[in-house]
Design a protein around this motif. Structure first.
Motif, mmCIF file in Angstrom:
data_model
loop_
_atom_site.group_PDB
_atom_site.id
_atom_site.type_symbol
_atom_site.label_atom_id
_atom_site.label_comp_id
_atom_site.label_asym_id
_atom_site.label_seq_id
_atom_site.Cartn_x
_atom_site.Cartn_y
_atom_site.Cartn_z
ATOM 1 N N ILE A 1 -15.016 3.218 -0.600
ATOM 2 C CA ILE A 1 -13.642 3.295 -0.109
ATOM 3 C C ILE A 1 -13.054 4.639 -0.523
ATOM 4 O O ILE A 1 -13.164 5.033 -1.675
ATOM 5 C CB ILE A 1 -12.779 2.161 -0.719
ATOM 6 N N PHE B 1 -12.381 3.486 5.100
ATOM 7 C CA PHE B 1 -13.795 3.135 5.041
ATOM 8 C C PHE B 1 -14.500 3.802 6.217
ATOM 9 O O PHE B 1 -13.955 3.856 7.313
ATOM 10 C CB PHE B 1 -13.949 1.613 5.116
ATOM 11 N N ASP C 1 -8.858 0.824 6.097
ATOM 12 C CA ASP C 1 -9.447 -0.423 5.612
ATOM 13 C C ASP C 1 -8.501 -1.572 5.923
ATOM 14 O O ASP C 1 -7.289 -1.388 6.040
ATOM 15 C CB ASP C 1 -9.706 -0.314 4.100
#
Length: 191
Positions: A45, A56, A112
């Motif tokens: 991440i 991501f 993400d």
């Protein structure tokens, strides 16, 4: 591109991280001003330092070098992390001292799925703001800010282990600023 070291944090020991490796923050050279986390699943991440958003890249494939000078040691630990489709698959001791950076701008990054509570992040820049967020979270058992540092603060203040689930408890206190630690302490004294 500047190759300055930034932090890389293993949120929990993963199967790819051998037990003898130190769990302190590792350094990595990169072309961006972000921090990085490797989750227990191996997912890399990229975390923006300014607003805490998490990114991501499902296509990131390659390798980079991480290094760490553990406490009570005179020699630096140097390892190569091998990535396949955004997941760390192997971590091996580096064979050469040459650094291989994470070239983040080479890959597409997607936001993400974790939502970030921007109001809570803004409030938690002060002691009083931290107490307000703790008070707000006390009334909602499922509340999360989406920020690992703030969720750790809430988990410790309200005794909610699920907010610490992705953090090794040994490192949870190290994530927090002094005023956040004082807010936790003040909250416990008041209650």
């Amino acid at each position: 591109m500047s190759l300055r070291p930034v932090s890389l944090i293993f949120t929990q020991p993963t199967p790819i991280l051998s037990p003898e490796l130190p769990l302190e923050v590792w350094e990595v050279n990169t072309d961006s001003n972000c921090t990085f986390e490797i989750e227990p699943s191996g997912k890399l991440i990229r975390k923006d330092r300014m607003n805490g958003t998490r990114w991501f890249s499902p296509h990131l494939t390659g390798s980079f070098t991480i290094f760490n000078l553990p406490r009570h040691s005179t020699t630096e630990h140097l390892y190569t992390v091998y990535m396949v489709n955004g997941l760390a698959t192997v971590i091996d001791r580096a064979t050469c001292k040459a650094s291989s950076p994470i070239l983040t701008m080479k890959w597409r990054w997607a936001l993400d799925e974790l939502d970030l509570d921007h109001d809570a992040v803004a409030k938690c820049r002060t002691y009083v703001g931290c107490l307000d967020v703790i008070r707000q979270a006390e009334n909602d058992p499922g509340y999360r800010t989406g920020n690992q540092q703030l969720d750790a603060m809430l988990g410790m203040a309200l005794c909610r282990p699920h907010l610490l689930s992705s953090i090794n408890p040994r490192h949870a206190l190290e994530l927090l600023e002094d005023y956040q630690l004082r807010a936790i302490s003040g909250w416990h004294k008041a209650h």
